[in-house]
Design a protein around this motif. Structure first.
Motif, PDB file in Angstrom:
ATOM      1  N   MET A 119      31.438  68.430  61.662  1.00  0.00           N
ATOM      2  CA  MET A 119      31.107  69.772  61.225  1.00  0.00           C
ATOM      3  C   MET A 119      31.747  70.816  62.128  1.00  0.00           C
ATOM      4  O   MET A 119      32.376  71.749  61.658  1.00  0.00           O
ATOM      5  CB  MET A 119      29.584  69.901  61.247  1.00  0.00           C
ATOM      6  CG  MET A 119      28.998  70.874  60.289  1.00  0.00           C
ATOM      7  SD  MET A 119      29.800  70.957  58.710  1.00  0.00           S
ATOM      8  CE  MET A 119      28.871  69.793  57.783  1.00  0.00           C
ATOM      9  N   SER A 120      31.635  70.641  63.448  1.00  0.00           N
ATOM     10  CA  SER A 120      32.132  71.688  64.337  1.00  0.00           C
ATOM     11  C   SER A 120      33.648  71.829  64.221  1.00  0.00           C
ATOM     12  O   SER A 120      34.168  72.944  64.136  1.00  0.00           O
ATOM     13  CB  SER A 120      31.720  71.398  65.779  1.00  0.00           C
ATOM     14  OG  SER A 120      32.279  70.193  66.219  1.00  0.00           O
ATOM     15  N   SER A 121      34.379  70.706  64.185  1.00  0.00           N
ATOM     16  CA  SER A 121      35.835  70.838  64.078  1.00  0.00           C
ATOM     17  C   SER A 121      36.197  71.361  62.692  1.00  0.00           C
ATOM     18  O   SER A 121      37.125  72.160  62.545  1.00  0.00           O
ATOM     19  CB  SER A 121      36.519  69.508  64.368  1.00  0.00           C
ATOM     20  OG  SER A 121      35.933  68.470  63.639  1.00  0.00           O
ATOM     21  N   GLY A 122      35.454  70.946  61.676  1.00  0.00           N
ATOM     22  CA  GLY A 122      35.737  71.431  60.335  1.00  0.00           C
ATOM     23  C   GLY A 122      35.423  72.911  60.175  1.00  0.00           C
ATOM     24  O   GLY A 122      36.048  73.611  59.385  1.00  0.00           O
ATOM     25  N   LEU A 123      34.466  73.390  60.953  1.00  0.00           N
ATOM     26  CA  LEU A 123      34.072  74.798  60.823  1.00  0.00           C
ATOM     27  C   LEU A 123      35.157  75.760  61.285  1.00  0.00           C
ATOM     28  O   LEU A 123      35.157  76.920  60.892  1.00  0.00           O
ATOM     29  CB  LEU A 123      32.794  75.062  61.614  1.00  0.00           C
ATOM     30  CG  LEU A 123      31.528  74.672  60.875  1.00  0.00           C
ATOM     31  CD1 LEU A 123      30.330  74.864  61.769  1.00  0.00           C
ATOM     32  CD2 LEU A 123      31.375  75.478  59.618  1.00  0.00           C
TER      33      LEU A 123
ATOM     34  N   VAL B 216      38.995  80.834  71.281  1.00  0.00           N
ATOM     35  CA  VAL B 216      37.561  80.849  71.582  1.00  0.00           C
ATOM     36  C   VAL B 216      36.845  79.731  70.813  1.00  0.00           C
ATOM     37  O   VAL B 216      36.058  78.957  71.387  1.00  0.00           O
ATOM     38  CB  VAL B 216      36.949  82.220  71.223  1.00  0.00           C
ATOM     39  CG1 VAL B 216      35.444  82.194  71.390  1.00  0.00           C
ATOM     40  CG2 VAL B 216      37.548  83.314  72.092  1.00  0.00           C
ATOM     41  N   LEU B 217      37.150  79.623  69.531  1.00  0.00           N
ATOM     42  CA  LEU B 217      36.481  78.608  68.709  1.00  0.00           C
ATOM     43  C   LEU B 217      36.834  77.199  69.185  1.00  0.00           C
ATOM     44  O   LEU B 217      35.976  76.322  69.265  1.00  0.00           O
ATOM     45  CB  LEU B 217      36.893  78.766  67.247  1.00  0.00           C
ATOM     46  CG  LEU B 217      36.387  80.018  66.546  1.00  0.00           C
ATOM     47  CD1 LEU B 217      36.986  80.128  65.164  1.00  0.00           C
ATOM     48  CD2 LEU B 217      34.870  80.006  66.448  1.00  0.00           C
ATOM     49  N   TRP B 218      38.100  77.015  69.489  1.00  0.00           N
ATOM     50  CA  TRP B 218      38.575  75.713  69.966  1.00  0.00           C
ATOM     51  C   TRP B 218      37.750  75.280  71.177  1.00  0.00           C
ATOM     52  O   TRP B 218      37.259  74.151  71.257  1.00  0.00           O
ATOM     53  CB  TRP B 218      40.041  75.860  70.315  1.00  0.00           C
ATOM     54  CG  TRP B 218      40.804  74.594  70.480  1.00  0.00           C
ATOM     55  CD1 TRP B 218      40.297  73.334  70.633  1.00  0.00           C
ATOM     56  CD2 TRP B 218      42.219  74.474  70.477  1.00  0.00           C
ATOM     57  NE1 TRP B 218      41.313  72.445  70.749  1.00  0.00           N
ATOM     58  CE2 TRP B 218      42.514  73.102  70.663  1.00  0.00           C
ATOM     59  CE3 TRP B 218      43.282  75.360  70.375  1.00  0.00           C
ATOM     60  CZ2 TRP B 218      43.822  72.628  70.731  1.00  0.00           C
ATOM     61  CZ3 TRP B 218      44.578  74.876  70.444  1.00  0.00           C
ATOM     62  CH2 TRP B 218      44.845  73.532  70.610  1.00  0.00           C
ATOM     63  N   LEU B 219      37.601  76.205  72.120  1.00  0.00           N
ATOM     64  CA  LEU B 219      36.817  75.917  73.312  1.00  0.00           C
ATOM     65  C   LEU B 219      35.374  75.572  72.970  1.00  0.00           C
ATOM     66  O   LEU B 219      34.790  74.647  73.526  1.00  0.00           O
ATOM     67  CB  LEU B 219      36.812  77.140  74.233  1.00  0.00           C
ATOM     68  CG  LEU B 219      37.884  77.167  75.306  1.00  0.00           C
ATOM     69  CD1 LEU B 219      37.785  78.459  76.087  1.00  0.00           C
ATOM     70  CD2 LEU B 219      37.674  75.974  76.240  1.00  0.00           C
TER      71      LEU B 219
ATOM     72  N   LEU C  48      27.360  88.375  58.889  1.00  0.00           N
ATOM     73  CA  LEU C  48      26.743  87.789  60.071  1.00  0.00           C
ATOM     74  C   LEU C  48      25.281  87.408  59.800  1.00  0.00           C
ATOM     75  O   LEU C  48      24.801  86.386  60.277  1.00  0.00           O
ATOM     76  CB  LEU C  48      26.820  88.769  61.242  1.00  0.00           C
ATOM     77  CG  LEU C  48      26.450  88.198  62.600  1.00  0.00           C
ATOM     78  CD1 LEU C  48      27.461  87.164  63.041  1.00  0.00           C
ATOM     79  CD2 LEU C  48      26.350  89.283  63.636  1.00  0.00           C
ATOM     80  N   LEU C  49      24.585  88.243  59.036  1.00  0.00           N
ATOM     81  CA  LEU C  49      23.193  87.925  58.712  1.00  0.00           C
ATOM     82  C   LEU C  49      23.094  86.945  57.542  1.00  0.00           C
ATOM     83  O   LEU C  49      22.166  86.143  57.476  1.00  0.00           O
ATOM     84  CB  LEU C  49      22.431  89.202  58.347  1.00  0.00           C
ATOM     85  CG  LEU C  49      21.974  90.027  59.543  1.00  0.00           C
ATOM     86  CD1 LEU C  49      21.318  91.302  59.075  1.00  0.00           C
ATOM     87  CD2 LEU C  49      20.978  89.221  60.372  1.00  0.00           C
ATOM     88  N   LEU C  50      24.075  87.019  56.651  1.00  0.00           N
ATOM     89  CA  LEU C  50      24.053  86.171  55.462  1.00  0.00           C
ATOM     90  C   LEU C  50      24.155  84.695  55.832  1.00  0.00           C
ATOM     91  O   LEU C  50      23.471  83.852  55.254  1.00  0.00           O
ATOM     92  CB  LEU C  50      25.239  86.563  54.586  1.00  0.00           C
ATOM     93  CG  LEU C  50      25.194  86.226  53.104  1.00  0.00           C
ATOM     94  CD1 LEU C  50      23.935  86.775  52.492  1.00  0.00           C
ATOM     95  CD2 LEU C  50      26.411  86.795  52.416  1.00  0.00           C
TER      96      LEU C  50
ATOM     97  N   ILE D 142      29.050  82.989  63.190  1.00  0.00           N
ATOM     98  CA  ILE D 142      29.091  82.108  62.022  1.00  0.00           C
ATOM     99  C   ILE D 142      29.237  80.668  62.477  1.00  0.00           C
ATOM    100  O   ILE D 142      28.541  79.764  62.018  1.00  0.00           O
ATOM    101  CB  ILE D 142      30.295  82.457  61.116  1.00  0.00           C
ATOM    102  CG1 ILE D 142      30.158  83.851  60.529  1.00  0.00           C
ATOM    103  CG2 ILE D 142      30.434  81.435  60.000  1.00  0.00           C
ATOM    104  CD1 ILE D 142      31.362  84.271  59.718  1.00  0.00           C
ATOM    105  N   PHE D 143      30.150  80.480  63.421  1.00  0.00           N
ATOM    106  CA  PHE D 143      30.453  79.139  63.890  1.00  0.00           C
ATOM    107  C   PHE D 143      29.225  78.451  64.491  1.00  0.00           C
ATOM    108  O   PHE D 143      28.903  77.311  64.163  1.00  0.00           O
ATOM    109  CB  PHE D 143      31.577  79.227  64.916  1.00  0.00           C
ATOM    110  CG  PHE D 143      31.912  77.927  65.546  1.00  0.00           C
ATOM    111  CD1 PHE D 143      32.662  76.996  64.855  1.00  0.00           C
ATOM    112  CD2 PHE D 143      31.468  77.617  66.805  1.00  0.00           C
ATOM    113  CE1 PHE D 143      32.958  75.790  65.410  1.00  0.00           C
ATOM    114  CE2 PHE D 143      31.762  76.405  67.377  1.00  0.00           C
ATOM    115  CZ  PHE D 143      32.514  75.493  66.684  1.00  0.00           C
TER     116      PHE D 143
END
Lengths: 384, 384
Positions: free
Chosen positions: A189-193, A250-253, B306-308, A34-35
């Motif tokens: 966007m990336s940090s907000g995600l 993981v997302l933070w990285l 994941l697909l959405l 998603i990210f």
């Protein structure tokens, strides 16, 4: 509370998750997927706006004027048409986003010191893009005007060119972008995600985990056992919190490496605030699991109360300040808004615990509230 | 297949469709959620989401305190800006920007008026909180327009140029016309966008969930030994959910989008419904594929989300194809929402007919046939 019983439930849940390989893999792949898709996919950088031209003058000056659009990186030139009837189908089919119409006698009027006008037809389906396209257009025309006016005054009033230019545009505005100097939407966007992904996945995991037992009937084993409801809830949710905790890291990285977003704040504070946030969002999943009996309903309800608000009401796409009255209130009802402030504050603004204390407090209140509701409404003696 | 067989075939599909509808009607929580999606959710998105700059809070650091500096600052006004007074020192400006209580600070230098009167160019600084790039972009664009306008008026006033004389200068007047949504009402764009999102979520998730539930409970085995063919098992799920979704679309258009947002439906409503039905069919094919891959609802939910995400993102609603990276643009071509989105706006707002949308329609049709057959083929391999 007997921790060995909590541990027993946790261990059982962990093995169950781990044995469902697809579910286990997805609980890590889903957030990252998603990210990445959203991080690369949503962009508010308005560039390459496609356009076509109807040049009724066909002079050297009109071509010179048009080149200011054709050479701009904001615009993407799609070609000339020969009559205005050809423009509408192009706009209706989204082949172009705007059309420029240069009138006949464009050169003649300008060289003889008269005003002329250029018409533009802008596709207004997405108002923000129309607005930005219009602003770019206005800026290019204003710039062209300033130069032609300066040239005109330089010749008619015999003044040096710099002085004429100062006369035409005396005040210059120098924008200084704080926090996001290049105005890159990917940083924001990336940090907000992180807010979005951590809002969507923990509730999914927890809600499905609990409702699965309800729908399969295995929850009756719990009802009949000696375990207390708080021990069950805590034990049940711990593995999901662990998974989400790993996902935070993981997302933070990814935010810092893949998107190159700087982290200016306090890592320890941000880490702790993120843990509070996932406890809070896992609580959302817990409450959902109490409201519904089937997994389909749990799935849909989680989408309604996590996905949609996280995208629309958090301030990620639309600033909270510019929302309507109802939505503005609704935005304050979801924890997403507070966490987004923490994320942006930590990544881009370099804020720490003192400035963001209120937002963390709000998250703590949510977490306590959601878990209390979850605890109080979980009954070992079901009514049916 | 002769006529009698056809009757039996249709009869079976009908019976199964009735069964699916009954099953859906017996899950009141799910029905409520679907109703929420088509009414309140679309309403909230359309009324509250505003991607334009409205009353952005700004303050001024005025080092000049002259008539000219006051004249400039008072031009920053509603509807775009909300001038909240002056700041006394730059430290306060940074604090307010950090806290997010101000969007921007205008910094007017000492000697502003003096330099203007001497015909020297002056620069004013505009500090913007650009964590939200949408606001940052718009605020800068408007501020540039305001200062340019101020400069020209100041000079004109000083030189005693009236409006009549200004018309006799060689400048290009900018005549932009925004089509389809001339007042740039965000609600039109947002409500349609949200409706298309809701349709996508439901048509992907509902038939898939209905199929996985049968697998999870084992009732699929009963169906597999019945005289029903795989198509006769799957098609009714799609038909039943499609009917519910079309009903929802009708309610949404009739109760929310048209009466509340006053959206003028410029095209044919019948065509929109036909396109929607085709879209539901295409998307449910993807859902059925997910249903065959996953063993339980939790897996299905995660794969579905994941697909959405990419489907929603690569739709072209938020970021048009021309602004996407090359790789993403290829992805868009296999996203059914990309075609549907194009047609939805074209029919509803642009008033386009078949002659304009035929290529998108063809694309969607091909994708739909491909996805649906793939889903049925996978199912047949599993249970045939």
């Amino acid at each position: 509370m007997n921790f060995s019983r909590v541990w027993a439930v946790t261990y059982k849940e962990w093995r169950e998750i781990f044995r469902d390989r697809l579910f286990f893999a997805m609980s890590f792949v889903l957030p990252v997927g998603i990210f990445l898709v959203l991080g690369f996919g949503i962009s508010f950088d308005v560039e390459k706006i496609s356009f076509a031209v109807l040049d009724q003058d066909q002079s050297a000056l009109s071509r010179d004027f048009l080149h200011r659009f054709i050479d701009s990186r904001y615009f993407d030139y799609k070609g000339h048409v020969n009559s205005d009837r050809e423009l509408m189908p192009l706009l209706a089919h989204s082949d172009i986003r705007f059309a420029l119409i240069i009138p006949p006698r464009f050169l003649e009027q300008l060289t003889s010191g008269q005003a002329t006008s250029v018409q533009s037809l802008i596709d207004g389906v997405f108002p923000y893009r129309a607005e930005v396209a219009k602003a770019y257009l206005t800026a290019i025309i204003a710039d062209f005007n300033a130069q032609s006016l300066a040239a005109y005054w330089a010749t008619t009033r015999a003044m040096p060119k710099p002085q004429a230019l100062a006369l035409v545009s005396p005040v210059r505005l120098v924008p200084r972008y704080l926090y996001n100097q290049a105005l890159r939407s990917q940083w924001s966007m990336s940090s907000g995600l992180m807010m979005l992904v951590l809002m969507v996945t923990p509730p999914f995991l927890t809600a499905l985990g609990v409702v699965r037992e309800k729908e399969n009937g295995s929850i009756y084993n719990i009802y009949a056992s000696t375990i207390s409801r708080s021990e069950f809830i805590l034990g049940k949710l711990l593995p999901y919190l662990l998974i989400s905790g790993i996902n935070i890291l993981v997302l933070w990285l990814l935010v810092m490496t893949v998107f190159g977003t700087p982290f200016k704040g306090d890592p320890l504070f941000y880490g702790l605030a993120s843990v509070v946030y996932i406890i809070c969002t896992a609580g959302v999943g817990l409450v959902v699991s109490l409201l519904v009996r089937t997994q389909v309903a749990a799935l849909m309800l989680t989408i309604v109360i996590s996905f949609v608000p996280a995208i629309l009401y958090s301030g990620l796409l639309v600033p909270v300040e510019s929302m309507g009255a109802i939505t503005h209130t609704e935005a304050h009802l979801f924890p997403t808004m507070y966490y987004l402030r923490i994320a942006w504050g930590s990544f881009l603004k370099g804020l720490g615990a003192t400035e963001l204390a209120f937002d963390v407090l709000a998250l703590v209140v949510y977490a306590v509230l959601l878990w209390s509701v979850g605890f109080l409404n979980f009954h070992k003696r079901p009514s049916t | 297949m002769n006529f009698a067989e056809l009757v039996v075939w249709c009869d079976r599909v009908l019976a199964m469709t009735v069964k699916e509808l009954k099953q859906l009607l017996r899950d009141p929580a799910l029905l409520l959620i679907i109703a929420y999606f088509f009414t309140a959710d679309v309403y909230l998105a359309g009324s509250g989401i505003n991607l334009s700059l409205r009353n952005a809070p700004i303050k001024v650091l005025d080092h000049d305190h002259s008539a000219a500096s006051r004249e400039l600052m008072y031009r920053f006004r509603a509807p775009y800006f909300d001038l909240q007074g002056e700041l006394t020192n730059p430290r306060l400006a940074i604090n307010a920007l950090n806290a997010g209580s101000l969007l921007a600070v205008l910094d007017i230098p000492d000697g502003f008026q003096r330099q203007l009167l001497q015909g020297q160019p002056v620069a004013v600084q505009f500090q913007i909180d650009s964590t939200n790039t949408v606001l940052g972009t718009l605020a800068t664009a408007y501020a540039l327009e305001i200062t340019a306008g101020f400069g020209q008026d100041f000079i004109a006033q000083q030189r005693g140029l009236g409006t009549a004389q200004q018309a006799n200068l060689p400048i290009i007047a900018n005549r932009p016309r925004v089509l389809y949504n001339p007042n740039r009402i965000d609600g039109w764009f947002m409500s349609i966008s949200e409706l298309l999102t809701v349709i996508t979520i439901l048509s992907l998730m509902l038939p898939a969930a209905a199929a996985v539930r049968e697998k999870e409970r084992g009732t699929i085995e009963q169906l597999a030994v019945s005289p029903l063919s795989p198509l006769q098992i799957l098609l009714p799920k799609v038909i039943a959910m499609g009917m519910v979704i079309l009903l929802g679309v009708g309610i949404c258009l009739g109760l929310i989008i048209v009466p509340i947002f006053h959206l003028p439906i410029n095209g044919s409503v019948g065509l929109f419904f036909a396109v929607t039905a085709l879209y539901v069919f295409a998307t449910s094919g993807i859902g059925l594929f997910i249903a065959t891959v996953s063993r339980n609802l939790a897996q299905m939910a995660m794969l579905g989300i994941l697909l959405l995400m990419p489907i929603l993102l690569l739709s072209g609603a938020w970021t048009p194809p021309e602004a996407m990276p090359q790789l993403m643009r290829i992805g868009m071509k296999v996203s059914p929402l990309y075609y549907y989105n194009d047609m939805g706006y074209a029919i509803l707002l642009k008033g386009a007919g078949l002659s304009v949308i035929w290529d998108s329609l063809l694309g969607l049709l091909l994708l739909g046939i491909g996805f649906f057959n793939f889903g049925v083929w996978r199912f047949r391999r599993q249970f045939g």
